[in-house]
Scaffold this active site. Sequence first.
Site, PDB file in Angstrom:
ATOM      1  CE  LYS A   1      -2.037  -1.156   3.874  1.00  0.00           C
ATOM      2  NZ  LYS A   1      -1.322  -2.437   4.178  1.00  0.00           N
TER       3      LYS A   1
ATOM      4  NE  ARG B   1      -4.662  -1.408  10.170  1.00  0.00           N
ATOM      5  CZ  ARG B   1      -3.613  -0.966   9.468  1.00  0.00           C
ATOM      6  NH1 ARG B   1      -3.638   0.179   8.853  1.00  0.00           N
ATOM      7  NH2 ARG B   1      -2.531  -1.712   9.423  1.00  0.00           N
TER       8      ARG B   1
ATOM      9  NE  ARG C   1       7.709  -2.296   6.190  1.00  0.00           N
ATOM     10  CZ  ARG C   1       6.383  -2.432   6.271  1.00  0.00           C
ATOM     11  NH1 ARG C   1       5.615  -1.901   5.364  1.00  0.00           N
ATOM     12  NH2 ARG C   1       5.845  -3.089   7.280  1.00  0.00           N
TER      13      ARG C   1
ATOM     14  NE  ARG D   1       5.982  -0.151  10.039  1.00  0.00           N
ATOM     15  CZ  ARG D   1       4.884  -0.319   9.314  1.00  0.00           C
ATOM     16  NH1 ARG D   1       4.788   0.253   8.138  1.00  0.00           N
ATOM     17  NH2 ARG D   1       3.883  -1.047   9.760  1.00  0.00           N
TER      18      ARG D   1
ATOM     19  NE  ARG E   1       2.198  -4.779  11.206  1.00  0.00           N
ATOM     20  CZ  ARG E   1       3.271  -4.592  10.434  1.00  0.00           C
ATOM     21  NH1 ARG E   1       4.471  -4.966  10.854  1.00  0.00           N
ATOM     22  NH2 ARG E   1       3.150  -4.036   9.265  1.00  0.00           N
TER      23      ARG E   1
HETATM   24  P1  AP5 Z   1       4.820  -1.635   1.822  1.00  0.00           P
HETATM   25  O1  AP5 Z   1       4.470  -0.800   0.651  1.00  0.00           O
HETATM   26  O2  AP5 Z   1       5.578  -0.994   2.940  1.00  0.00           O
HETATM   27  O3  AP5 Z   1       3.522  -2.398   2.380  1.00  0.00           O
HETATM   28  P2  AP5 Z   1       2.237  -1.857   3.137  1.00  0.00           P
HETATM   29  O4  AP5 Z   1       1.050  -2.501   2.541  1.00  0.00           O
HETATM   30  O5  AP5 Z   1       2.243  -0.363   3.213  1.00  0.00           O
HETATM   31  O6  AP5 Z   1       2.511  -2.524   4.544  1.00  0.00           O
HETATM   32  P3  AP5 Z   1       2.450  -1.977   6.025  1.00  0.00           P
HETATM   33  O7  AP5 Z   1       3.181  -3.041   6.840  1.00  0.00           O
HETATM   34  O8  AP5 Z   1       2.961  -0.571   6.153  1.00  0.00           O
HETATM   35  O9  AP5 Z   1       0.957  -2.008   6.308  1.00  0.00           O
HETATM   36  P4  AP5 Z   1       0.264  -2.032   7.659  1.00  0.00           P
HETATM   37  O10 AP5 Z   1      -1.126  -1.890   7.256  1.00  0.00           O
HETATM   38  O11 AP5 Z   1       0.604  -3.204   8.526  1.00  0.00           O
HETATM   39  O12 AP5 Z   1       0.962  -0.848   8.474  1.00  0.00           O
HETATM   40  P5  AP5 Z   1       0.483   0.621   8.861  1.00  0.00           P
HETATM   41  O13 AP5 Z   1       1.672   1.478   8.881  1.00  0.00           O
HETATM   42  O14 AP5 Z   1      -0.701   1.012   8.074  1.00  0.00           O
HETATM   43  O15 AP5 Z   1       5.632  -2.903   1.269  1.00  0.00           O
HETATM   44  C1  AP5 Z   1       6.122  -3.901   2.150  1.00  0.00           C
HETATM   45  C2  AP5 Z   1       7.475  -4.409   1.630  1.00  0.00           C
HETATM   46  O16 AP5 Z   1       7.268  -5.122   0.399  1.00  0.00           O
HETATM   47  C3  AP5 Z   1       8.480  -3.290   1.306  1.00  0.00           C
HETATM   48  O17 AP5 Z   1       9.762  -3.728   1.673  1.00  0.00           O
HETATM   49  C4  AP5 Z   1       8.388  -3.137  -0.219  1.00  0.00           C
HETATM   50  O18 AP5 Z   1       9.620  -2.706  -0.772  1.00  0.00           O
HETATM   51  C5  AP5 Z   1       8.017  -4.535  -0.662  1.00  0.00           C
HETATM   52  N1  AP5 Z   1       7.134  -4.554  -1.847  1.00  0.00           N
HETATM   53  C6  AP5 Z   1       6.063  -3.748  -2.076  1.00  0.00           C
HETATM   54  N2  AP5 Z   1       5.468  -4.093  -3.250  1.00  0.00           N
HETATM   55  C7  AP5 Z   1       6.182  -5.140  -3.739  1.00  0.00           C
HETATM   56  C8  AP5 Z   1       6.059  -5.943  -4.925  1.00  0.00           C
HETATM   57  N3  AP5 Z   1       5.081  -5.718  -5.808  1.00  0.00           N
HETATM   58  N4  AP5 Z   1       6.946  -6.935  -5.100  1.00  0.00           N
HETATM   59  C9  AP5 Z   1       7.952  -7.159  -4.206  1.00  0.00           C
HETATM   60  N5  AP5 Z   1       8.131  -6.432  -3.066  1.00  0.00           N
HETATM   61  C10 AP5 Z   1       7.260  -5.440  -2.849  1.00  0.00           C
HETATM   62  O19 AP5 Z   1      -0.066   0.393  10.365  1.00  0.00           O
HETATM   63  C11 AP5 Z   1       0.823   0.139  11.437  1.00  0.00           C
HETATM   64  C12 AP5 Z   1       0.018   0.092  12.735  1.00  0.00           C
HETATM   65  O20 AP5 Z   1      -0.619   1.359  12.988  1.00  0.00           O
HETATM   66  C13 AP5 Z   1      -1.146  -0.926  12.764  1.00  0.00           C
HETATM   67  O21 AP5 Z   1      -0.696  -2.233  13.095  1.00  0.00           O
HETATM   68  C14 AP5 Z   1      -2.050  -0.302  13.828  1.00  0.00           C
HETATM   69  O22 AP5 Z   1      -1.589  -0.577  15.126  1.00  0.00           O
HETATM   70  C15 AP5 Z   1      -1.920   1.187  13.578  1.00  0.00           C
HETATM   71  N6  AP5 Z   1      -2.941   1.707  12.634  1.00  0.00           N
HETATM   72  C16 AP5 Z   1      -2.720   2.217  11.379  1.00  0.00           C
HETATM   73  N7  AP5 Z   1      -3.873   2.588  10.809  1.00  0.00           N
HETATM   74  C17 AP5 Z   1      -4.864   2.299  11.698  1.00  0.00           C
HETATM   75  C18 AP5 Z   1      -6.274   2.429  11.665  1.00  0.00           C
HETATM   76  N8  AP5 Z   1      -6.902   2.916  10.582  1.00  0.00           N
HETATM   77  N9  AP5 Z   1      -6.986   2.041  12.755  1.00  0.00           N
HETATM   78  C19 AP5 Z   1      -6.362   1.541  13.864  1.00  0.00           C
HETATM   79  N10 AP5 Z   1      -5.013   1.379  13.946  1.00  0.00           N
HETATM   80  C20 AP5 Z   1      -4.262   1.753  12.871  1.00  0.00           C
END
Ligand code: AP5
Length: 239
Positions: A22, A97, A143, A176, A187
Site C-alpha cells: 500500500k 481498517r 522492509r 520499523r 498484525r
Molecule cells: P509496503 O508498501 O511498505 O507495504 P504496506 O502494505 O504499506 O505494509 P504496512 O506493513 O505498512 O501495512 P500495515 O497496514 O501493517 O501498516 P500501517 O503502517 O498502516 O511494502 C512492504 C514491503 O514489500 C516493502 O519492503 C516493499 O519494498 C516490498 N514490496 C512492495 N510491493 C512489492 C512488490 N510488488 N513486489 C515485491 N516487493 C514489494 O499500520 C501500522 C500500525 O498502525 C497498525 O498495526 C495499527 O496498530 C496502527 N494503525 C494504522 N492505521 C490504523 C487504523 N486505521 N486504525 C487503527 N489502527 C491503525
Amino acid sequence: MAEATSRGIGTVILLGSPGAGKGTQAKKIVERYRIPQISTGDLLRENVQRGTPLGLAAKDVMSRGGLVPDDLMYDMVAQRLRNEDCQRGFILDGFPRNPAQAGWLDAFLENEFFEKGQGEPCLPIVIRINVDYNKLLRRITGRRSCPVCGRIYNVYSQPPRVADRCDVDGSALVTRDDDREEVIRDRLAAYELQTKPVAEYYARKGRLVSVDGDLPVNEVTEQIFRVIESQRGVPGGDK
Ligand code: AP5
C-alpha cells in the site's frame, strides 16, 4: 489543464494486508496525480516519536500489532483531511481498517466534502492489493525505510544501491518497530479478523476493485493507474 488533474481525482482508498504494498503504491500515485498520501500508520508513528498524547495512547497497541481505538483515529484523520492539500483528492493508506471506520469515512466525505461543495461528489475509488499470504512475511521482514524521505526498500526485492543507505538522500535506513516476526503474526491476524470485512463492505456497495499485488512493483502500479483512469479519466485526456 486536463480535467482529471485540474479537478483532482477525489478519494483513493488502498486496501490490503500488512506488507501488500500500500505504501509503495501510494507513493507512485502521489507522483502521478499530485495528491497527498494519508498513511494512518505514518501519522501514528510520527505521534509516537513526538510523544504526543495520541502517540502515548497508541504506542503499546501498535507494538503489539493491534488496532488503535477508533475514536482516536477519527480525530486524527478528520484533522488531516481538513487540510487544504486534500481538497483535490487524497490517497488513504491504512484507513479504514474496520467496517466502523468505513462507515465513519462515508459520513465524513458526505458531510465535509460533498455537501459543502468542496471537491467532486464522486465516490471513493477502492483498490485492494491482493498478495499471497506466504509472501507477506518475507516482504515485511525485508522492509527498510528512509526516516527522512519515507522511501520504502526491501533487502530481497528492492534493495538500495548502497547497503542500508537511502538512494535519494543517503540517510541510514531503519526497520520499523512492529516489523518483528512475533508482532507481524498479530498484525496479520488483526487484518484477517478486522480489516478483511472492509473489503466486503465496499464490495457490497459495488466499489471494490482488486489488483494482483504478487507482480513486480511497476506492474502493480500499472494496474492501479488503469483502475483510477477508467473511473476518473486520464491526466491529459478528456474523459
Ligand atoms: P509496503 O508498501 O511498505 O507495504 P504496506 O502494505 O504499506 O505494509 P504496512 O506493513 O505498512 O501495512 P500495515 O497496514 O501493517 O501498516 P500501517 O503502517 O498502516 O511494502 C512492504 C514491503 O514489500 C516493502 O519492503 C516493499 O519494498 C516490498 N514490496 C512492495 N510491493 C512489492 C512488490 N510488488 N513486489 C515485491 N516487493 C514489494 O499500520 C501500522 C500500525 O498502525 C497498525 O498495526 C495499527 O496498530 C496502527 N494503525 C494504522 N492505521 C490504523 C487504523 N486505521 N486504525 C487503527 N489502527 C491503525
